[in-house]
Design an enzyme around this catalytic site. Sequence first.
Site, PDB file in Angstrom:
ATOM      1  N   THR A   1      -5.723   6.960  -5.304  1.00 57.72           N
ATOM      2  CA  THR A   1      -5.750   7.302  -3.923  1.00 57.72           C
ATOM      3  C   THR A   1      -4.744   8.314  -3.611  1.00 57.72           C
ATOM      4  O   THR A   1      -5.375   9.281  -2.781  1.00 57.72           O
ATOM      5  CB  THR A   1      -5.297   5.947  -3.093  1.00 57.72           C
ATOM      6  OG1 THR A   1      -6.119   4.933  -3.322  1.00 57.72           O
ATOM      7  CG2 THR A   1      -5.289   6.171  -1.712  1.00 57.72           C
TER       8      THR A   1
ATOM      9  N   GLU B   1       0.789  -1.424  -0.050  1.00 60.61           N
ATOM     10  CA  GLU B   1       0.121  -0.034  -0.051  1.00 60.61           C
ATOM     11  C   GLU B   1       1.006   1.201  -0.061  1.00 60.61           C
ATOM     12  O   GLU B   1       0.537   2.332  -0.546  1.00 60.61           O
ATOM     13  CB  GLU B   1      -0.749   0.050   1.187  1.00 60.61           C
ATOM     14  CG  GLU B   1      -1.999  -1.025   1.423  1.00 60.61           C
ATOM     15  CD  GLU B   1      -3.020  -0.827   0.203  1.00 60.61           C
ATOM     16  OE1 GLU B   1      -4.072  -0.473   0.489  1.00 60.61           O
ATOM     17  OE2 GLU B   1      -2.782  -1.093  -1.111  1.00 60.61           O
TER      18      GLU B   1
END
Length: 308
Positions: free
Chosen positions: A182, A129
């Site tokens: 994101t 991530e």
Amino acid sequence: MESIKVYAPGTVANVACGFDVIGLAMDAPGDEMVVRRTSQPGIRIKAVHGADLPTDPAKNVASVAVQALLQKYDQPDAGIEIEIFKHIHPGSGIGSSAASSAGAVVAVNHLLGEPFTKKQLVRFAMEGERLACGSAHADNVAPAILGGFTLVRSYRPLDITTLHTPAELWVTVIHPQIEVKTSDAREILKQKVLMTDAIRQWGNVGAMVAALYQEDYDLISRSLEDVIVEPIRSILIPAFQELKLRCREAGALGGGISGSGPSVFMLSKGEANARKVAETMNNVYAPLGVDYKIYVSRVNTAGVKIID
């Protein structure tokens, strides 16, 4: 065992009020991955099917997550080959990078004889991530690995707990075929919030946790409110306010932006209500001229599953 195949589920992060701390796993969509031990040292991404993603091990979230695991295992040069079958569209807001990261570390851990617990695997998957969006957040990878609802109590030190999943809770997700990165979605967020907003958000998070354990669907509905992130990010999603209003009218308990978007999730009590919500989503989006996909799923309480 030298080869293993796993199914890594899509996830909904933030769950309205729980920005960066609450997430849930879905039964579908999900990615499949085949992971093999090899005699050739190092990690190789053999192929990525279904998406245009890097095969360079330094640039793929799956290999970066596995490298973190192998480093901790004291075998940084172990031979690992990964083949990824993507069914979760990158940039969808339903945990594409998390599925790759989570599936890879669960598979490699199994091939090594499971030296790490599931909660320990979350930390390794978080490194994927970090590569994907610049932030090692856990609200997607935790439910992907542990299943159900998860809560990140703290990042320093990392402290994750699983929450109760009511048996009749279903999730409906619409994914507009537009990309919201994101990293971009984080850049538009305010760095400071009003104390009154923070207090309201904390109340909703606490109530959400209580409602899940009590299986109080009315309280779940009242708690699905985000007064900090959603007002800003919702401008990136076509017809967001209309979609949210009409889904509630169709029987949804409530919902919001899935992850950083553009997907939107709604929670419902029972499959019948969840499918009515899906029909409503279709009715809202069909006239817009935007391609989209809709998923109806139970909350997945198993997380990453070994399928072969």
